[in-house]
Design a protein around this motif. Structure first.
Motif, PDB file in Angstrom:
ATOM      1  N   ARG A  25      52.233   0.157 -27.444  1.00  5.32           N
ATOM      2  CA  ARG A  25      51.496  -0.174 -26.227  1.00  5.32           C
ATOM      3  C   ARG A  25      50.454   0.883 -25.902  1.00  5.32           C
ATOM      4  O   ARG A  25      50.605   2.055 -26.246  1.00  5.32           O
ATOM      5  CB  ARG A  25      52.461  -0.313 -25.046  1.00  5.32           C
ATOM      6  CG  ARG A  25      53.452  -1.443 -25.199  1.00  5.32           C
ATOM      7  CD  ARG A  25      54.261  -1.654 -23.946  1.00  5.32           C
ATOM      8  NE  ARG A  25      55.070  -0.500 -23.618  1.00  5.32           N
ATOM      9  CZ  ARG A  25      55.944  -0.471 -22.602  1.00  5.32           C
ATOM     10  NH1 ARG A  25      56.075  -1.526 -21.844  1.00  5.32           N
ATOM     11  NH2 ARG A  25      56.653   0.611 -22.361  1.00  5.32           N
ATOM     12  N   CYS A  45      56.125  -8.221 -22.241  1.00  7.40           N
ATOM     13  CA  CYS A  45      54.812  -8.771 -22.572  1.00  7.40           C
ATOM     14  C   CYS A  45      54.604 -10.002 -21.705  1.00  7.40           C
ATOM     15  O   CYS A  45      54.804 -11.138 -22.135  1.00  7.40           O
ATOM     16  CB  CYS A  45      54.716  -9.120 -24.057  1.00  7.40           C
ATOM     17  SG  CYS A  45      53.061  -9.672 -24.549  1.00  7.40           S
ATOM     18  N   CYS A  86      49.537  -8.063 -26.449  1.00  9.92           N
ATOM     19  CA  CYS A  86      50.840  -7.381 -26.324  1.00  9.92           C
ATOM     20  C   CYS A  86      50.886  -6.010 -26.985  1.00  9.92           C
ATOM     21  O   CYS A  86      51.902  -5.329 -26.887  1.00  9.92           O
ATOM     22  CB  CYS A  86      51.988  -8.234 -26.859  1.00  9.92           C
ATOM     23  SG  CYS A  86      52.293  -9.728 -25.891  1.00  9.92           S
ATOM     24  N   GLY A  87      49.846  -5.573 -27.665  1.00 14.77           N
ATOM     25  CA  GLY A  87      49.865  -4.228 -28.225  1.00 14.77           C
ATOM     26  C   GLY A  87      49.323  -4.152 -29.629  1.00 14.77           C
ATOM     27  O   GLY A  87      48.494  -4.973 -30.044  1.00 14.77           O
TER      28      GLY A  87
END
Length: 657
Positions: free
Chosen positions: A145, A267, A318-319
Motif C-alpha cells: 500500500r 480494499c 488496491c496497491g
C-alpha cells in the motif's frame, strides 16, 4: 472490474482441481484459461485481511550458473517449457492449485488462481510449496500500500501563483521550524557555488535521474518539465487491476486507482488517489516556469537537463504487487535483461518507493518472503542505486498512530528508511518509527517534515498537486484548491511525502559529486543530519504498541533530521567532481518472459501469460483430445454392452431350441 472478478465461480475451482491432479498437460489447460483475461478471475468471498495475488516461485537451477548475479534474476538453465512442466510437477506434488502462471524478468514465476486471497491463505500455500525439493524459494505476492493518508480541513486557499508560500516544507528552518530540510538554504548555496569566483570553484553539474515507483503520472507543465515524452514505463502486470486496459506497456500515465465497490475490509470503494502525481510534484516543478501551479520543487535549482525524474508505474487498484515492484526496481536501475522492456537507457541513481507492506525484512532464510527484496536491493546497490523508502503510516487510517519499526522494504538492509515529522521536529502522529541506533537492522534512518493529521492543524499540510477527478483525470490542481461545497479541501500527508525529500537531497549531492558510491552517499546524508530537536511533546515511548506525536530520539526517528544545505555543503567541499559514476554492467541473459511476447500496444506487450491465440488453440486441442478419448471409451463400453446382450440373447434362444 467487479463483474469480471465475480464471473467464474465454481468452474474455476474445478479447473484448479484438474491442474492439481492432471500434471503437466492439465497445467497447460490452466495456462490457456489464465491467458484469456477475465476467464481466469474466480469468484472468491471478499477477504477480511491483507490481500495477496498468489505466489512468486523460483525453481532450483538445473546447473551451476557462473554469472555473479542476483540469485532471483539469473537465467534458468532449462527452457521455458521445461520450467512450466517442472512447476506443474512441483505444485502437483504439494497439491497447490493455480490458474495463471507468468514468468518474470528475474527468473521466477508468478502463479495465482485469478483472484485475490488473504495473505494467510497464500502463506499456507507457500509453506507447502517450500517443502518441494525442486523449489528454491517462494514469496507471497502481497499487495503493498501507498504510505499516504489524508484529511479535510476547512481552510481558505491561496491563489495558485502564491503556492510557494503554502509549501512550508521547502522554506528555511528559521522561518518554519526545525523539522524541515532547509531546501531554500541549499538552493542559495548551489547558486553561489555555481558562480565564477566561488569557493572552492565553479561547479560542473552532472546529470542525475531519480525514479519514482508509484501509481504513475499525469500531464501538466509542473510534472512534464523533467519527464521527457516516452520517459518511464508501466509495470502493473494484471489487466484487471491496471485500469488502463492492458498489462505492461511503455506509458506510465496514471489512469486512476479508484474502486467502485468494496472488495475487502482493507480494499474498500475509494476515489483515485493520484498518489504518484503528488509525490512527483515535490520533485519536478521548475523555479522559473510561468505556468506553474506548484511553485518550485525540491530539485528546482537543477536545470531539467541535469535532473530528470523517471516515472515507473507499479501501483494500481488496491496497491502494488511485490512482483511488479521488483521488476520495476530492476528496470529503473538499468539492470539489463532480454525482451521488452529493453534496458533502461536512463538508469536511476536514486529510487523513491513510497509503497510498503507487512514484514521487517530481517529473515535471512532464502525461502522467506524477505529474501527477494533483500537480494534485489543488494543488486541495485552494486549498480550504484540508492533505494529511498517511506517508513509507513501505522494502519493508514485518518486517525492512525505509528507502529514501532518501518514496513518492508524500508526495513530491508541497505535502504534509506524515512519517517515523517511535524514542522517543529516532533514525530508525526501517524508515522512509523525508524531506528538509527541498530546497526544490525541493516537499514538507515532519517526524518523530515511530512505533514500531520487532523490532530494537528491545517498549518501542517503540504498542499501538493493532485487531480480534480474522483475516477479518471479531469484536471491537475493544488490540493488546497480541490474543495467540496462546504469549503473543505483535501490535503495529503504521510511518510510517502517525506521520502521524496530525501531522494531529492541525494540527487542534489550526486549532481555535484557523481562518483560517490551508495555507501559514500549514505554517509553524506547521515553525517550531515541535524540532531533531533526537543519540542514540548513527550518523548517517544517505544515500549508501546503504537506511537503518536512525540519528541524524537535516534531510536525513534533515525540518525537525525534531513539537512539539505549541510549535505550539499559536504558534497561540494569534500566530493565535488566532474567525473561520472562507473556503473558495473549487470547484464542478465535470462529468457524472454512469455507475457511480453503477446500482441499488445506498440513497444509494450500485454499482460497475458503468453500469446492468447496460441493458448486458446492449446486449450481447444486439450479439450478436443479429452472429448475424443471420452467418446472412444464410451463407444467401446457401448459395444461391449451390446455384444454382451447379444450373447445372452443367443443363449436364451438356444435354450428354447
Amino acid at each position: 472490474m467487479n463483474a469480471g472478478r465475480n464471473g467464474l465461480g465454481r468452474p474455476g475451482e474445478v479447473v484448479a482441481t484438474w491442474v492439481r491432479r492432471g500434471g503437466a498437460l492439465a497445467c497447460a489447460l490452466g495456462l490457456a484459461l489464465g491467458a484469456a483475461g477475465a476467464w481466469a478471475q474466480g469468484a472468491a468471498a471478499a477477504p477480511a485481511e491483507r490481500l495477496a495475488l498468489g505466489l512468486i516461485v523460483k525453481l532450483k537451477d538445473t546447473q551451476v550458473n557462473s554469472v555473479v548475479r542476483l540469485p532471483a534474476s539469473v537465467r534458468p538453465s532449462d527452457t521455458a517449457q521445461a520450467q512450466r512442466l517442472r512447476m506443474a510437477a512441483a505444485t502437483n506434488r504439494k497439491r497447490v492449485g493455480f490458474l495463471v502462471q507468468k514468468p518474470t524478468a528475474y527468473g521466477a514465476h508468478v502463479i495465482h488462481q485469478g483472484h485475490y486471497t488473504t495473505v494467510a491463505e497464500a502463506e499456507a500455500e507457500a509453506a507447502k510449496l517450500r517443502q518441494d525439493p525442486d523449489v528454491e524459494w517462494v514469496v507471497v505476492n502481497r499487495m503493498e500500500r501507498a504510505a499516504a493518508t489524508g484529511v479535510q480541513f476547512g481552510i481558505t486557499t491561496t491563489a495558485g501563483n502564491a503556492a510557494y508560500l503554502t509549501h512550508k516544507w521547502l522554506q528555511r528552518r528559521a522561518d518554519v521550524g526545525l523539522g524541515v530540510a532547509g531546501f531554500r538554504d541549499a538552493w542559495d548555496r548551489l547558486n553561489n557555488a555555481s558562480k565564477p569566483g566561488s569557493i572552492p570553484s565553479p561547479l560542473d553539474l552532472s546529470p542525475v535521474v531519480v525514479a519514482v515507483l508509484d501509481t504513475g503520472k499525469l500531464t501538466h507543465p509542473d510534472l512534464d518539465a523533467r519527464t521527457p515524452f516516452g520517459f518511464g514505463y508501466d509495470f502493473v502486470s494484471e489487466v484487471q487491476f491496471a485500469q488502463d486496459g492492458n498489462g505492461l506497456d511503455p506509458d506510465p500515465t496514471d489512469p486512476g486507482d479508484y474502486l467502485v465497490s468494496d472488495y475487502s475490509s482493507t480494499c474498500t470503494a475509494h476515489d483515485s488517489s493520484w498518489h504518484g502525481t503528488s509525490v512527483m510534484s515535490m520533485l519536478t516543478p521548475l523555479a522559473d516556469d510561468p505556468a506553474t501551479l506548484m511553485g518550485p520543487g525540491a530539485l528546482s535549482m537543477l536545470p531539467p537537463s541535469v535532473a530528470k525524474v523517471l516515472p515507473v508505474r507499479i501501483g494500481g487498484t488496491c496497491g502494488a504487487l511485490v512482483s511488479d515492484i521488483i521488476e520495476g526496481m530492476l528496470w529503473a536501475a538499468g539492470v539489463d535483461y532480454q525482451g521488452s522492456p529493453g534496458i533502461n537507457q536512463a538508469p536511476a541513481r536514486v529510487i523513491n518507493l513510497s509503497f510498503g507492506g507487512q514484514g521487517n525484512c530481517q529473515n535471512t532464510d532464502p525461502k522467506s518472503g524477505d529474501a527477494l527484496y533483500r537480494q534485489t536491493i543488494a543488486t541495485l546497490r552494486t549498480k550504484g542505486t540508492l533505494v529511498v523508502s517511506s517508513a509507513g503510516n501505522g494502519d493508514s487510517s485518518d486517525t492512525a498512530r505509528g507502529y514501532v519499526g518501518p514496513t518492508r522494504p524500508a526495513s530491508c538492509p541497505g535502504v534509506m528508511a524515512v519517517t515523517a515529522l511535524r514542522y517543529d521536529g516532533s514525530k508525526a502522529t501517524y508515522a512509523n518509527t525508524v531506528d538509527g541506533t541498530r546497526s544490525s537492522a541493516g537499514y538507515f534512518g532519517l526524518a523530515v517534515a511530512g505533514g500531520d493529521s487532523i490532530s494537528a492543524s491545517s498549518a501542517e499540510s503540504l498542499n501538493l498537486l493532485s487531480d480534480r477527478g474522483p475516477r479518471g483525470a479531469v484536471g491537475v490542481a493544488l490540493e488546497g484548491d480541490i474543495c467540496d461545497n462546504l469549503g473543505r479541501c483535501y490535503v495529503s500527508m504521510g511518510t510517502s511525502f517525506a521520502a521524496p525529500q530525501v531522494a531529492a537531497v541525494a540527487a542534489l549531492v550526486l549532481s555535484v559529486a557523481p562518483t560517490l558510491t551508495v555507501d559514500q552517499l549514505v554517509s553524506v546524508l547521515l553525517e550531515t543530519a541535524t540532531p533531533h530537536p526537543a519540542p514540548s511533546a513527550s518523548s517517544c515511548n517505544l515500549a508501546a504498541q503504537t506511537v503518536g506525536n512525540c519528541t524524537c530520539t535516534t531510536a525513534a526517528c533515525g540518525s537525525g533530521v534531513l539537512d539539505a544545505d549541510a549535505a550539499l555543503d559536504r558534497a561540494i567541499r569534500d566530493h565535488a567532481s566532474s567525473g561520472t559514476f562507473s556503473s558495473p554492467s549487470l547484464y542478465a541473459s535470462y529468457f524472454v518472459p512469455q507475457r511480453l511476447q503477446s500482441a499488445g500496444k506498440s513497444g509494450g506487450g500485454g499482460g497475458g501469460a503468453t500469446d492468447d491465440l496460441s493458448l486458446l488453440a492449446l486449450m481447444a486441442s486439450v479439450l478436443g483430445l479429452t472429448w475424443w478419448r471420452w467418446r472412444s471409451e464410451a463407444q467401446a463400453r457401448a459395444m461391449r454392452t451390446v455384444r454382451t446382450v447379444r450373447i445372452r440373447g443367443d443363449r436364451l434362444k438356444g435354450g428354447k431350441r
